[in-house]
Design a protein around this motif. Structure first.
Motif, PDB file in Angstrom:
ATOM      1  N   LEU A   4    -100.939  39.660 -54.380  1.00 58.59           N
ATOM      2  CA  LEU A   4    -100.609  40.820 -53.745  1.00 58.59           C
ATOM      3  C   LEU A   4     -99.057  40.902 -53.725  1.00 58.59           C
ATOM      4  CD1 LEU A   4    -103.041  41.237 -50.782  1.00 58.59           C
ATOM      5  CD2 LEU A   4    -103.153  42.469 -52.750  1.00 58.59           C
ATOM      6  N   VAL A   5     -98.649  41.944 -53.880  1.00 56.38           N
ATOM      7  CA  VAL A   5     -97.061  42.403 -53.832  1.00 56.38           C
ATOM      8  C   VAL A   5     -96.820  43.537 -53.180  1.00 56.38           C
ATOM      9  CG1 VAL A   5     -95.195  42.797 -55.339  1.00 56.38           C
ATOM     10  CG2 VAL A   5     -96.793  41.055 -56.061  1.00 56.38           C
ATOM     11  N   GLU A   6     -96.094  43.478 -52.161  1.00 59.47           N
ATOM     12  CA  GLU A   6     -95.469  44.657 -51.497  1.00 59.47           C
ATOM     13  C   GLU A   6     -94.324  45.117 -51.872  1.00 59.47           C
ATOM     14  OE1 GLU A   6     -97.487  41.749 -48.249  1.00 59.47           O
ATOM     15  OE2 GLU A   6     -95.921  41.701 -50.005  1.00 59.47           O
ATOM     16  N   SER A   7     -94.162  46.501 -51.987  1.00 64.46           N
ATOM     17  CA  SER A   7     -92.684  47.052 -52.460  1.00 64.46           C
ATOM     18  C   SER A   7     -92.346  48.385 -51.429  1.00 64.46           C
ATOM     19  CB  SER A   7     -92.754  47.374 -53.995  1.00 64.46           C
ATOM     20  OG  SER A   7     -93.472  48.549 -54.239  1.00 64.46           O
ATOM     21  N   GLY A   8     -91.203  48.920 -51.557  1.00 65.01           N
ATOM     22  CA  GLY A   8     -90.989  50.096 -50.767  1.00 65.01           C
ATOM     23  C   GLY A   8     -90.118  49.875 -49.730  1.00 65.01           C
ATOM     24  N   TYR A 106    -108.077  43.462 -37.093  1.00 63.13           N
ATOM     25  CA  TYR A 106    -106.744  42.782 -37.545  1.00 63.13           C
ATOM     26  C   TYR A 106    -106.992  41.564 -37.279  1.00 63.13           C
ATOM     27  CZ  TYR A 106    -105.431  47.638 -37.709  1.00 63.13           C
ATOM     28  OH  TYR A 106    -105.512  49.097 -38.228  1.00 63.13           O
ATOM     29  N   TYR A 107    -108.245  40.748 -37.223  1.00 67.26           N
ATOM     30  CA  TYR A 107    -108.318  39.476 -37.017  1.00 67.26           C
ATOM     31  C   TYR A 107    -107.901  38.855 -38.536  1.00 67.26           C
ATOM     32  CZ  TYR A 107    -110.867  35.124 -36.858  1.00 67.26           C
ATOM     33  OH  TYR A 107    -111.028  33.745 -37.002  1.00 67.26           O
ATOM     34  N   ARG A 108    -106.933  38.015 -38.485  1.00 65.27           N
ATOM     35  CA  ARG A 108    -106.408  37.504 -39.833  1.00 65.27           C
ATOM     36  C   ARG A 108    -107.681  36.573 -40.578  1.00 65.27           C
ATOM     37  NH1 ARG A 108    -100.598  35.100 -38.303  1.00 65.27           N
ATOM     38  NH2 ARG A 108    -100.402  34.717 -40.593  1.00 65.27           N
ATOM     39  N   GLY A 109    -108.558  36.121 -39.846  1.00 63.11           N
ATOM     40  CA  GLY A 109    -109.485  35.354 -40.816  1.00 63.11           C
ATOM     41  C   GLY A 109    -110.527  36.226 -41.447  1.00 63.11           C
ATOM     42  N   ASP A 110    -110.326  37.602 -41.283  1.00 66.64           N
ATOM     43  CA  ASP A 110    -110.996  38.688 -42.076  1.00 66.64           C
ATOM     44  C   ASP A 110    -110.532  38.769 -43.254  1.00 66.64           C
ATOM     45  OD1 ASP A 110    -112.101  40.896 -39.400  1.00 66.64           O
ATOM     46  OD2 ASP A 110    -113.001  39.050 -40.219  1.00 66.64           O
ATOM     47  N   TYR A 111    -109.136  38.532 -43.537  1.00 62.67           N
ATOM     48  CA  TYR A 111    -108.496  38.757 -44.820  1.00 62.67           C
ATOM     49  C   TYR A 111    -108.076  37.349 -45.656  1.00 62.67           C
ATOM     50  CZ  TYR A 111    -107.869  43.126 -42.378  1.00 62.67           C
ATOM     51  OH  TYR A 111    -108.025  44.282 -42.094  1.00 62.67           O
ATOM     52  N   ASP A 112    -108.473  37.644 -46.937  1.00 59.00           N
ATOM     53  CA  ASP A 112    -108.323  36.264 -47.821  1.00 59.00           C
ATOM     54  C   ASP A 112    -107.036  35.990 -48.419  1.00 59.00           C
ATOM     55  OD1 ASP A 112    -111.474  37.460 -48.388  1.00 59.00           O
ATOM     56  OD2 ASP A 112    -111.288  35.692 -47.319  1.00 59.00           O
ATOM     57  N   TYR A 113    -106.414  37.175 -48.932  1.00 57.81           N
ATOM     58  CA  TYR A 113    -105.130  37.292 -49.658  1.00 57.81           C
ATOM     59  C   TYR A 113    -104.163  38.083 -48.838  1.00 57.81           C
ATOM     60  CZ  TYR A 113    -108.711  36.011 -53.221  1.00 57.81           C
ATOM     61  OH  TYR A 113    -110.070  35.477 -53.545  1.00 57.81           O
ATOM     62  N   TRP A 114    -102.784  37.313 -48.936  1.00 65.06           N
ATOM     63  CA  TRP A 114    -101.769  38.144 -48.337  1.00 65.06           C
ATOM     64  C   TRP A 114    -100.621  38.069 -49.255  1.00 65.06           C
ATOM     65  CZ3 TRP A 114    -101.528  39.312 -43.184  1.00 65.06           C
ATOM     66  CH2 TRP A 114    -102.579  38.917 -42.341  1.00 65.06           C
ATOM     67  N   GLY A 115     -99.861  39.318 -49.074  1.00 65.65           N
ATOM     68  CA  GLY A 115     -98.482  39.234 -49.973  1.00 65.65           C
ATOM     69  C   GLY A 115     -97.656  38.601 -49.280  1.00 65.65           C
ATOM     70  N   GLN A 116     -96.277  38.484 -49.904  1.00 59.85           N
ATOM     71  CA  GLN A 116     -94.999  37.943 -49.286  1.00 59.85           C
ATOM     72  C   GLN A 116     -94.391  38.719 -48.544  1.00 59.85           C
ATOM     73  OE1 GLN A 116     -94.353  34.659 -50.007  1.00 59.85           O
ATOM     74  NE2 GLN A 116     -96.587  34.755 -50.655  1.00 59.85           N
ATOM     75  N   GLY A 117     -94.635  40.222 -48.296  1.00 56.17           N
ATOM     76  CA  GLY A 117     -93.945  41.150 -47.410  1.00 56.17           C
ATOM     77  C   GLY A 117     -92.719  41.814 -47.976  1.00 56.17           C
ATOM     78  N   THR A 118     -92.541  42.966 -47.343  1.00 57.41           N
ATOM     79  CA  THR A 118     -91.462  43.631 -47.585  1.00 57.41           C
ATOM     80  C   THR A 118     -90.541  44.068 -46.322  1.00 57.41           C
ATOM     81  OG1 THR A 118     -90.590  45.459 -48.756  1.00 57.41           O
ATOM     82  CG2 THR A 118     -92.612  45.891 -47.650  1.00 57.41           C
ATOM     83  N   GLN A 119     -89.291  44.143 -46.239  1.00 64.86           N
ATOM     84  CA  GLN A 119     -88.554  44.367 -45.064  1.00 64.86           C
ATOM     85  C   GLN A 119     -88.520  45.699 -44.859  1.00 64.86           C
ATOM     86  OE1 GLN A 119     -87.015  42.028 -42.500  1.00 64.86           O
ATOM     87  NE2 GLN A 119     -86.917  44.055 -41.622  1.00 64.86           N
ATOM     88  N   VAL A 120     -88.756  46.084 -43.639  1.00 65.15           N
ATOM     89  CA  VAL A 120     -88.422  47.498 -43.205  1.00 65.15           C
ATOM     90  C   VAL A 120     -87.483  47.547 -41.727  1.00 65.15           C
ATOM     91  CG1 VAL A 120     -89.507  49.579 -42.201  1.00 65.15           C
ATOM     92  CG2 VAL A 120     -90.670  48.572 -44.079  1.00 65.15           C
ATOM     93  N   THR A 121     -86.398  48.118 -42.169  1.00 66.14           N
ATOM     94  CA  THR A 121     -85.282  48.181 -41.039  1.00 66.14           C
ATOM     95  C   THR A 121     -85.266  49.628 -40.920  1.00 66.14           C
ATOM     96  OG1 THR A 121     -84.506  46.245 -41.861  1.00 66.14           O
ATOM     97  CG2 THR A 121     -82.956  47.496 -40.400  1.00 66.14           C
ATOM     98  N   VAL A 122     -85.136  49.904 -39.315  1.00 62.06           N
ATOM     99  CA  VAL A 122     -85.035  51.310 -38.976  1.00 62.06           C
ATOM    100  C   VAL A 122     -83.815  51.292 -38.208  1.00 62.06           C
ATOM    101  CG1 VAL A 122     -86.013  53.672 -37.797  1.00 62.06           C
ATOM    102  CG2 VAL A 122     -87.403  51.888 -39.292  1.00 62.06           C
ATOM    103  N   SER A 123     -82.867  51.782 -38.689  1.00 59.27           N
ATOM    104  CA  SER A 123     -81.376  51.514 -37.649  1.00 59.27           C
ATOM    105  C   SER A 123     -80.714  52.926 -38.254  1.00 59.27           C
ATOM    106  CB  SER A 123     -80.766  50.355 -37.961  1.00 59.27           C
ATOM    107  OG  SER A 123     -79.655  50.196 -37.359  1.00 59.27           O
ATOM    108  N   SER A 124     -79.673  53.443 -37.112  1.00 65.58           N
ATOM    109  CA  SER A 124     -78.692  54.200 -37.527  1.00 65.58           C
ATOM    110  C   SER A 124     -77.458  53.713 -37.959  1.00 65.58           C
ATOM    111  CB  SER A 124     -78.561  55.138 -36.433  1.00 65.58           C
ATOM    112  OG  SER A 124     -78.318  54.530 -35.096  1.00 65.58           O
TER     113      SER A 124
END
Length: 124
Positions: A4-8, A106-124
């Motif tokens: 799985l690959v996250e983007s955006g 959102y029990y993590r044991g219900d999910y078998d595959y995980w992506g590496q993550g994408t950073q979201v930063t909300v800042s002025s």
């Protein structure tokens, strides 16, 4: 290789919007329920939203209801998280995860595959 690959992700000002994508390779995403999670520095990973394999059922945690929308395009093997009215407290690394069954939780044991993550930063 199942992946799985996250983007955006990126930097956005408060009140802005981002759309995250979760793309699958090596397997057919339409067979899986998908959850979005996030983890801010020093915090536990928490669930944000999830969607059933057909897209007919969705769930959101209270902190994002009315601002985030999860959707999927099974033809593109991709799940999206549209994030509007972003707040500084939404800053985190966002992960998508695939599970064989939709539980609405959102029990993590219900999910078998995980992506590496994408950073979201909300800042002025």
């Amino acid at each position: 290789q199942l992946q799985l690959v996250e983007s955006g992700g990126g930097l956005v000002q408060p009140g802005g919007s981002l759309r995250l994508s979760c793309a699958a390779s090596g397997f057919t995403l339409e067979d899986y329920a998908i959850g979005w999670f996030r983890q801010a520095p020093g915090n536990e990973r928490e669930g944000v939203s999830c969607i059933s394999s057909s897209g007919g059922r969705t769930n959101y945690v209270d902190s994002v209801k009315g601002r985030f929308t999860i959707s999927r395009d099974n033809a593109k093997n991709t799940v999206y998280l549209q994030m509007n009215s972003l707040k500084p407290e939404d800053t985190a690394v966002y992960y998508c995860a695939a599970g064989a069954y939709y539980s609405g939780s959102y029990y993590r044991g219900d999910y078998d595959y995980w992506g590496q993550g994408t950073q979201v930063t909300v800042s002025s």
